[in-house]
Design a protein around this motif. Structure first.
Motif, PDB file in Angstrom:
ATOM      1  N   PRO A 289       0.829  -1.206   0.000  1.00  0.00           N
ATOM      2  CA  PRO A 289       0.000   0.000   0.000  1.00  0.00           C
ATOM      3  C   PRO A 289       0.865   1.259   0.000  1.00  0.00           C
ATOM      4  N   PRO A 290       0.280   2.420  -0.365  1.00  0.00           N
ATOM      5  CA  PRO A 290       1.057   3.657  -0.440  1.00  0.00           C
ATOM      6  C   PRO A 290       1.497   4.175   0.928  1.00  0.00           C
ATOM      7  N   CYS A 291       2.784   4.447   1.052  1.00  0.00           N
ATOM      8  CA  CYS A 291       3.332   4.926   2.321  1.00  0.00           C
ATOM      9  C   CYS A 291       2.885   6.355   2.630  1.00  0.00           C
ATOM     10  N   ALA A 292       2.736   7.179   1.588  1.00  0.00           N
ATOM     11  CA  ALA A 292       2.313   8.565   1.811  1.00  0.00           C
ATOM     12  C   ALA A 292       0.937   8.606   2.471  1.00  0.00           C
ATOM     13  N   THR A 293       0.055   7.707   2.075  1.00  0.00           N
ATOM     14  CA  THR A 293      -1.276   7.652   2.677  1.00  0.00           C
ATOM     15  C   THR A 293      -1.192   7.277   4.153  1.00  0.00           C
ATOM     16  N   LEU A 294      -0.348   6.300   4.483  1.00  0.00           N
ATOM     17  CA  LEU A 294      -0.195   5.896   5.882  1.00  0.00           C
ATOM     18  C   LEU A 294       0.325   7.055   6.727  1.00  0.00           C
ATOM     19  N   ILE A 295       1.327   7.753   6.243  1.00  0.00           N
ATOM     20  CA  ILE A 295       1.914   8.872   6.992  1.00  0.00           C
ATOM     21  C   ILE A 295       0.875   9.959   7.238  1.00  0.00           C
ATOM     22  N   SER A 296       0.090  10.265   6.217  1.00  0.00           N
ATOM     23  CA  SER A 296      -0.926  11.319   6.371  1.00  0.00           C
ATOM     24  C   SER A 296      -2.043  10.876   7.308  1.00  0.00           C
ATOM     25  N   GLU A 297      -2.469   9.618   7.213  1.00  0.00           N
ATOM     26  CA  GLU A 297      -3.569   9.144   8.054  1.00  0.00           C
ATOM     27  C   GLU A 297      -3.162   9.002   9.519  1.00  0.00           C
ATOM     28  N   LEU A 298      -1.873   8.820   9.764  1.00  0.00           N
ATOM     29  CA  LEU A 298      -1.403   8.735  11.148  1.00  0.00           C
ATOM     30  C   LEU A 298      -1.141  10.114  11.745  1.00  0.00           C
ATOM     31  N   GLY A 299      -1.299  11.153  10.936  1.00  0.00           N
ATOM     32  CA  GLY A 299      -1.239  12.515  11.462  1.00  0.00           C
ATOM     33  C   GLY A 299       0.139  13.049  11.779  1.00  0.00           C
ATOM     34  N   PHE A 300       1.158  12.605  11.052  1.00  0.00           N
ATOM     35  CA  PHE A 300       2.500  13.136  11.288  1.00  0.00           C
ATOM     36  C   PHE A 300       2.517  14.647  11.068  1.00  0.00           C
ATOM     37  N   ARG A 301       3.280  15.325  11.902  1.00  0.00           N
ATOM     38  CA  ARG A 301       3.380  16.778  11.778  1.00  0.00           C
ATOM     39  C   ARG A 301       4.239  17.167  10.588  1.00  0.00           C
TER      40      ARG A 301
ATOM     41  N   ALA B 252       5.518   6.308 -11.766  1.00  0.00           N
ATOM     42  CA  ALA B 252       4.407   5.505 -11.242  1.00  0.00           C
ATOM     43  C   ALA B 252       4.284   5.602  -9.728  1.00  0.00           C
ATOM     44  N   ALA B 253       5.388   5.903  -9.044  1.00  0.00           N
ATOM     45  CA  ALA B 253       5.375   5.926  -7.578  1.00  0.00           C
ATOM     46  C   ALA B 253       5.502   7.318  -6.990  1.00  0.00           C
ATOM     47  N   SER B 254       5.884   8.303  -7.806  1.00  0.00           N
ATOM     48  CA  SER B 254       6.117   9.651  -7.299  1.00  0.00           C
ATOM     49  C   SER B 254       4.794  10.351  -6.964  1.00  0.00           C
ATOM     50  N   GLY B 255       4.906  11.519  -6.347  1.00  0.00           N
ATOM     51  CA  GLY B 255       3.718  12.291  -5.975  1.00  0.00           C
ATOM     52  C   GLY B 255       3.379  12.223  -4.509  1.00  0.00           C
ATOM     53  N   GLY B 256       4.194  11.470  -3.739  1.00  0.00           N
ATOM     54  CA  GLY B 256       3.922  11.349  -2.313  1.00  0.00           C
ATOM     55  C   GLY B 256       4.027  12.659  -1.569  1.00  0.00           C
ATOM     56  N   ALA B 257       4.969  13.512  -1.964  1.00  0.00           N
ATOM     57  CA  ALA B 257       5.143  14.807  -1.290  1.00  0.00           C
ATOM     58  C   ALA B 257       3.904  15.677  -1.457  1.00  0.00           C
ATOM     59  N   LYS B 258       3.358  15.704  -2.654  1.00  0.00           N
ATOM     60  CA  LYS B 258       2.144  16.501  -2.894  1.00  0.00           C
ATOM     61  C   LYS B 258       0.965  15.933  -2.113  1.00  0.00           C
ATOM     62  N   LEU B 259       0.867  14.618  -2.054  1.00  0.00           N
ATOM     63  CA  LEU B 259      -0.220  13.992  -1.294  1.00  0.00           C
ATOM     64  C   LEU B 259      -0.125  14.374   0.186  1.00  0.00           C
ATOM     65  N   LEU B 260       1.072  14.375   0.729  1.00  0.00           N
ATOM     66  CA  LEU B 260       1.265  14.727   2.139  1.00  0.00           C
ATOM     67  C   LEU B 260       0.920  16.191   2.386  1.00  0.00           C
ATOM     68  N   GLU B 261       1.369  17.067   1.499  1.00  0.00           N
ATOM     69  CA  GLU B 261       1.071  18.492   1.656  1.00  0.00           C
ATOM     70  C   GLU B 261      -0.427  18.744   1.597  1.00  0.00           C
ATOM     71  N   ALA B 262      -1.109  18.046   0.701  1.00  0.00           N
ATOM     72  CA  ALA B 262      -2.562  18.201   0.583  1.00  0.00           C
ATOM     73  C   ALA B 262      -3.280  17.746   1.843  1.00  0.00           C
TER      74      ALA B 262
END
Length: 329
Positions: free
Chosen positions: A104-116, A128-138
């Motif tokens: 599963p996507p790591c960026a989603t896990l980090i955002s759902e766990l509420g990291f500061r 295919a795997a990039s875009g995690g930084a934008k997902l976290l910022e959003a």
């Protein structure tokens, strides 16, 4: 980030076809809560393992400690770790993935766990795997990129090169006084690592003189891995004794190739041999992985000339290992 880099280098090349990645989780006080690395393709990514370790440290719940199952850990951490990481920062050498692949996507896990905050060494070169930084910022996570960027780029250079065709590294072992012949040189721990890497590569390129002289088996028995397919570098295939052990290994192919055919090899290629093979291949190799054993003895050394950039230094079983990028031109 430097701790995450050190951890990732422990598994360099073993993650093929994935890149080597390290991650760390730091609490509000600056305390290190978790440090880990991606270990092999299909298993949990570095961020997930570092978060797992941090969860154990904060909660006292050790029941997840032995699991490296990515799907299980994603699900369990989302259930159990709510609000634990609201003041924490995750450091990761490579941008967290944003897609659903074998894990599963790591960026989603980090955002759902509420990291500061998320601190990222370098962006993912894989579209295919990039875009995690934008997902976290959003999702409201503070994102910092480019920390130790050159070192993080160096770490994933094999991944970048093998995705575009081929990454070829030469493994060489020597004593403190530069001797490269005369039987076993490296420690068993170093040789076990070499065997583990042999189990991952697409092909093993070996010098013909080494095959004739050492009569090797070139398997992966110390790691319990599959034996690599072998390419013997020679212009005279008819001169080889087929009773040499490497020819008798089931499930592998052995081919003879000339120097002009090396450029057509693909994927992750490991080269082994002596000074002749290294000299012949010096214009083709991307990296040299040099094992230096803490002994001196009489024997032959490598007398060729080539320049390298030192990327990383580590120790294994008493040996020093230098990861060196070949300088061409």
């Amino acid at each position: 980030m430097r701790l995450a880099l050190e951890e990732a280098w422990r598994y360099q090349l073993l993650t093929y076809p994935n890149p080597a990645v390290g991650a760390a989780v730091v609490g509000a006080s600056g305390a290190l809560l978790g440090l880990n690395a991606h270990k092999e393709a299909g298993s949990a990514h570095a961020e997930v393992l570092a978060i797992r370790d941090a969860y154990s440290a904060l909660s006292g719940d050790r029941s997840l400690d032995e699991s490296e199952d990515a799907v299980f850990l994603h699900e369990e951490l989302k259930k159990r770790a709510k609000n634990l990481f609201s003041d924490s920062t995750v450091y990761v050498t490579l941008e967290p993935c944003s897609h659903e692949g074998r894990t599963p996507p790591c960026a989603t896990l980090i955002s759902e766990l509420g990291f500061r905050r998320a601190v990222i060494g370098t962006k993912d070169p894989n579209p295919a795997a990039s875009g995690g930084a934008k997902l976290l910022e959003a999702a409201g996570v503070e994102v910092v990129t480019g920390v130790e960027k050159k070192r993080c780029d160096d770490l994933i250079e094999p991944f970048v090169k093998w995705r575009s065709g081929r990454f070829l590294f030469f493994k060489l072992a020597q004593t403190l006084n530069g001797v490269i012949d005369g039987g076993t040189i490296s420690s068993e721990e170093s040789r076990s690592w070499v065997h583990a890497v042999r189990g991952k590569i697409d092909s093993l390129l070996i010098g013909g003189n080494t095959v004739r002289t050492d009569r090797p088996i070139l398997d992966s028995r110390l790691a319990g891995s599959k034996p690599p397919d072998v390419k013997i570098l020679t212009g005279s295939p008819e001169t080889f004794d087929k009773d040499i052990p490497l020819f008798g290994i089931e499930g592998r192919s052995v081919d003879f190739i000339g120097r002009e055919e090396v450029s057509s090899l693909e994927g992750l290629v490991m080269a082994e041999g002596g000074g002749g093979a290294l000299e012949s291949l010096k214009s083709e190799i991307d990296w040299l992985v040099l094992f230096i054993a803490p002994v001196m003895k009489a024997g032959m050394g490598y007398n060729g000339a080539q320049s390298f950039e030192l990327l990383h230094r580590q120790s294994r079983g008493g040996d020093v290992i230098l990861w060196l990028r070949a300088k061409h031109g």
